[in-house]
Write an enzyme that holds these catalytic residues in place. Structure first.
Site, PDB file in Angstrom:
ATOM      1  N   SER A   1       0.805  -1.216   0.000  1.00  0.00           N
ATOM      2  CA  SER A   1       0.000   0.000   0.000  1.00  0.00           C
ATOM      3  C   SER A   1       0.849   1.282   0.000  1.00  0.00           C
ATOM      4  CB  SER A   1      -0.937  -0.065   1.203  1.00  0.00           C
ATOM      5  OG  SER A   1      -1.788   1.022   1.237  1.00  0.00           O
TER       6      SER A   1
ATOM      7  N   ASP B   1      -6.253   2.122  -3.087  1.00  0.00           N
ATOM      8  CA  ASP B   1      -7.494   1.896  -2.351  1.00  0.00           C
ATOM      9  C   ASP B   1      -7.827   3.072  -1.437  1.00  0.00           C
ATOM     10  OD1 ASP B   1      -5.641   1.409  -0.367  1.00  0.00           O
ATOM     11  OD2 ASP B   1      -6.429  -0.552   0.225  1.00  0.00           O
TER      12      ASP B   1
ATOM     13  N   ALA C   1     -11.189   8.706   7.456  1.00  0.00           N
ATOM     14  CA  ALA C   1     -10.702  10.042   7.109  1.00  0.00           C
ATOM     15  C   ALA C   1      -9.536   9.945   6.121  1.00  0.00           C
ATOM     16  CB  ALA C   1     -10.263  10.764   8.380  1.00  0.00           C
TER      17      ALA C   1
ATOM     18  N   THR D   1      -0.622  -1.476  12.386  1.00  0.00           N
ATOM     19  CA  THR D   1       0.353  -1.667  11.305  1.00  0.00           C
ATOM     20  C   THR D   1       1.773  -1.259  11.684  1.00  0.00           C
ATOM     21  OG1 THR D   1       0.029   0.535  10.402  1.00  0.00           O
ATOM     22  CG2 THR D   1      -1.430  -1.171   9.569  1.00  0.00           C
TER      23      THR D   1
HETATM   24  C1  16G Z   1      -4.671  -0.379   7.334  1.00  0.00           C
HETATM   25  C2  16G Z   1      -6.151  -0.414   7.034  1.00  0.00           C
HETATM   26  C3  16G Z   1      -6.734   0.972   7.068  1.00  0.00           C
HETATM   27  C4  16G Z   1      -6.435   1.633   8.397  1.00  0.00           C
HETATM   28  C5  16G Z   1      -4.965   1.586   8.694  1.00  0.00           C
HETATM   29  C6  16G Z   1      -4.726   2.045  10.117  1.00  0.00           C
HETATM   30  C7  16G Z   1      -7.342  -1.853   5.508  1.00  0.00           C
HETATM   31  C8  16G Z   1      -7.466  -2.347   4.096  1.00  0.00           C
HETATM   32  N1  16G Z   1      -6.385  -0.967   5.709  1.00  0.00           N
HETATM   33  O1  16G Z   1      -3.973   0.309   6.338  1.00  0.00           O
HETATM   34  O2  16G Z   1      -8.106   0.853   6.891  1.00  0.00           O
HETATM   35  O3  16G Z   1      -6.856   2.962   8.407  1.00  0.00           O
HETATM   36  O4  16G Z   1      -4.505   0.257   8.596  1.00  0.00           O
HETATM   37  O5  16G Z   1      -3.384   1.920  10.429  1.00  0.00           O
HETATM   38  O6  16G Z   1      -8.068  -2.258   6.396  1.00  0.00           O
HETATM   39  P1  16G Z   1      -2.896   1.982  11.913  1.00  0.00           P
HETATM   40  O7  16G Z   1      -3.565   0.858  12.659  1.00  0.00           O
HETATM   41  O8  16G Z   1      -1.416   1.859  11.831  1.00  0.00           O
HETATM   42  O9  16G Z   1      -3.318   3.308  12.444  1.00  0.00           O
HETATM   43 MG    MG Z   2      -3.711   1.246   0.299  1.00  0.00          MG
END
Ligand code: 16G
Ligand code: MG
Length: 555
Positions: free
Chosen positions: A67, A289, A389, A523
């Site tokens: 991504s 996306d 957002a 993440t």
């Molecule tokens: C991932 C999620 C996204 C979310 C982000 C938050 C999907 C396809 N993607 O990229 O929706 O906003 O994680 O990241 O679900 P964080 O947990 O590091 O804040």
């Molecule tokens: Mg993406």
């Protein structure tokens, strides 16, 4: 599993050993790491996808992408039969599988899971997996690892769909399982025909555009989305659109470009500047996306005017609501005009957007961060609009509502002169075809925003003025163990460690229109802080104050 299957798994997994000391985690939406350590993970996801395909007797997708992450990273996302994210019920298995230390332990794990889930190995319908990848150079070898994982299940077939955006692959999986045409060409065909249909349905009096605001310039994050958008643009041949920062151009993927950068930093991406002042601009993320819009102010160095996912959601909500009220005006179809329209956001939605939507009398729901949660909630409605957002979102239509719309629109195309109600039905039907029903899709999102702006006769500035964002600030705090932060109520309340929420409340109460929450990232190894207040300075101080609290409680 028979002996042939067991020895095939043992043999192939010995070629994809887990590197020493490596521990990977499924996270919010799949595995994401430095590409150099991912081949064993992706191989194992190939196995998982094949098992999922056997279990569901459907086509499953595997997408190789990281991504908006940096160029040297890569990752893998799994598309379930309906085109959505992998069922949460299988996530713990994904984690265990990816971290199994040896081929023997891997085999044992699979064997146990197959028995527990009663996965059919009778060969009646062999597993079928669609593979896709973005433009990262590491993608080719990782796609091969996924293919080898898939084919380590006897009879399983992996089809390489080539370089795609993530939502294209999800769309294809959904289409295949619905038994409809599912090639990339079919995807483009569906988007272009539904877009043209919406253009044709713009009320005649609104068809005069002022020319000045007509041009759109899109930042493609130096990734796959830019290249695909150019194809769409050529096919459509009606939009005044320029695509910059595509994978075909020079420039590094996600480096100072892309929706994540633009939304978080609130600055223009590379290749954009004061020459674009006043022009309507948009930005996609690395796998297309996510989508945000922005405009560049005339003064250089000034922050951009960001039109984020919340405002895209609001634009869609206004348009859908208008169509539903046109349907409602006609007595005999009142029941369907009353279709349940639901809005789904996360705690990151700007408070001004939530107020705006509630003032339109719309039902607004909050879920935790992550597409799987928003999507699930939105699917409860006849029309569910969800957006984060950060620009990830879409509009879901229930099967029964689509069927009803089809009946109405057939009546119109079979010769009856279109009433306003019938045109509204046709528009809604076209939206359901244009906007990706599987997952948020920046390409279909751009087309829908563009046609709605034309329908409304709105410039980006008029759109941006729907409401004024409350100033906000996001920070991240490095902590020893982010999992020690546990939240509830759609991440708005911390339940552990004890006392932290009370301290956050006391801090937030000092600020006019103050709102603040913290959550562990899904993440990255950090705890995130979000703060909102009536001025930027106050939002900044609140965020900093709460970041200190997080540090004190967890440091
Ligand atoms: C991932 C999620 C996204 C979310 C982000 C938050 C999907 C396809 N993607 O990229 O929706 O906003 O994680 O990241 O679900 P964080 O947990 O590091 O804040
Ligand atoms: Mg993406």
């Amino acid at each position: 599993m028979n002996e042939e299957q067991k020895s095939l798994l043992l043999e192939s997994s010995s070629r994809f050993l887990l590197s020493q000391g490596v521990k990977v985690s499924y996270g919010t939406a799949g595995f994401r790491e430095d590409a150099s350590i991912l081949s064993s993970t992706v191989y194992r996801v190939g196995i998982l996808a094949a098992l999922r395909s056997l279990k569901t007797q459907s086509v499953i997708g595997v997408m190789i992408t990281a991504s908006h992450n940096k160029f040297s990273d890569n990752g893998v996302k799994i598309a379930d039969p309906n085109g959505g994210m992998l069922s949460q019920h299988w996530e713990p298995f994904a984690d265990k599988l990816a971290n199994a230390p040896s081929p023997q332990q891997l085999l044992q794990l699979i064997n146990e899971f197959v028995e527990k889930e009663r996965i059919p190995f009778d060969g009646v319908r062999p597993a079928e997996i669609l593979l896709g990848r973005d433009t990262r150079p590491s993608g080719e070898a990782l796609l091969e690892a996924a293919r080898q994982g898939v084919t380590s299940i006897v009879g399983a077939v992996a089809s390489d769909m080539g370089i795609l955006t993530t939502p294209q692959l999800h769309w294809m999986v959904r289409a295949r399982n619905k038994g409809i045409k599912a090639s990339e060409q079919d995807y483009f065909e569906q988007l272009t025909s539904s877009f043209r249909c919406l253009m044709d349905l713009i009320p005649t009096e609104r068809k005069v555009f002022d020319g000045v605001n007509d041009k759109l310039v899109v930042d493609g994050a130096n990734g796959v989305g830019g290249a695909k958008l150019r194809i769409l643009h050529n096919l459509l041949n009606v939009l005044d659109m320029e695509v910059r920062n595509s994978s075909e151009d020079e420039g590094v993927l996600n480096d100072g470009v892309g929706a994540d950068y633009v939304q978080k930093e609130k600055v223009a991406p590379r290749g954009f500047g004061s020459k674009d002042a006043g022009t309507r601009c948009a930005s996609l993320d690395g796998d297309a996306d996510r989508l945000v819009y922005f405009s560049v102010p005339p003064e250089s160095n000034a922050q951009i005017d960001l039109v984020d996912g919340d405002k895209i959601l609001s634009l869609f909500a206004v348009f859908i609501r208008e169509q539903l009220s046109l349907l409602n005006e006609k007595e005999d179809i009142k029941n369907c005009g009353k279709a349940r329209l639901g809005i789904v956001q996360t705690a990151y939605a700007n408070g001004a957007s939530t107020n705006y939507l509630k003032n339109l009398d719309l039902e607004v729901n909050l879920t935790p961060t992550g597409v799987k949660y928003l999507h699930e909630k939105a699917a409860e409605f006849d029309i569910g609009i969800y957006f984060e957002a950060n620009g990830h979102g879409t509009i879901l239509f229930s099967e029964s509502f689509i069927e009803w719309l089809e009946v109405r629109s057939n009546m119109l195309s079979s010769g009856s002169k279109g009433s306003e109600a019938e045109k509204a039905a046709l528009r809604l039907l076209a939206v359901s075809k244009l906007i990706n029903q599987a997952v948020g899709d920046a390409l279909s999102g751009v087309l829908l925003v563009e046609v709605i702006l034309k329908h409304m006769g709105w410039s980006i500035h008029r759109w941006n003025e729907l409401y004024i964002d409350l100033p906000s600030r996001q920070l991240k705090v490095k902590v020893a163990d982010r999992t020690s932060v546990v939240t509830a109520n759609a991440e708005t309340v911390v339940v552990s460690p004890p006392g932290l929420q009370e301290a956050i409340n006391a801090e937030t109460a000092k600020y006019n229109q103050g709102r603040c929450f913290v959550r562990p990232s899904g993440t990255e190894d950090v705890v995130r802080v979000y703060a909102e207040a009536s001025t930027q300075e106050a939002a900044d101080t609140l965020a900093n104050g709460v970041a200190k609290l997080v540090d004190q409680f967890l440091g």
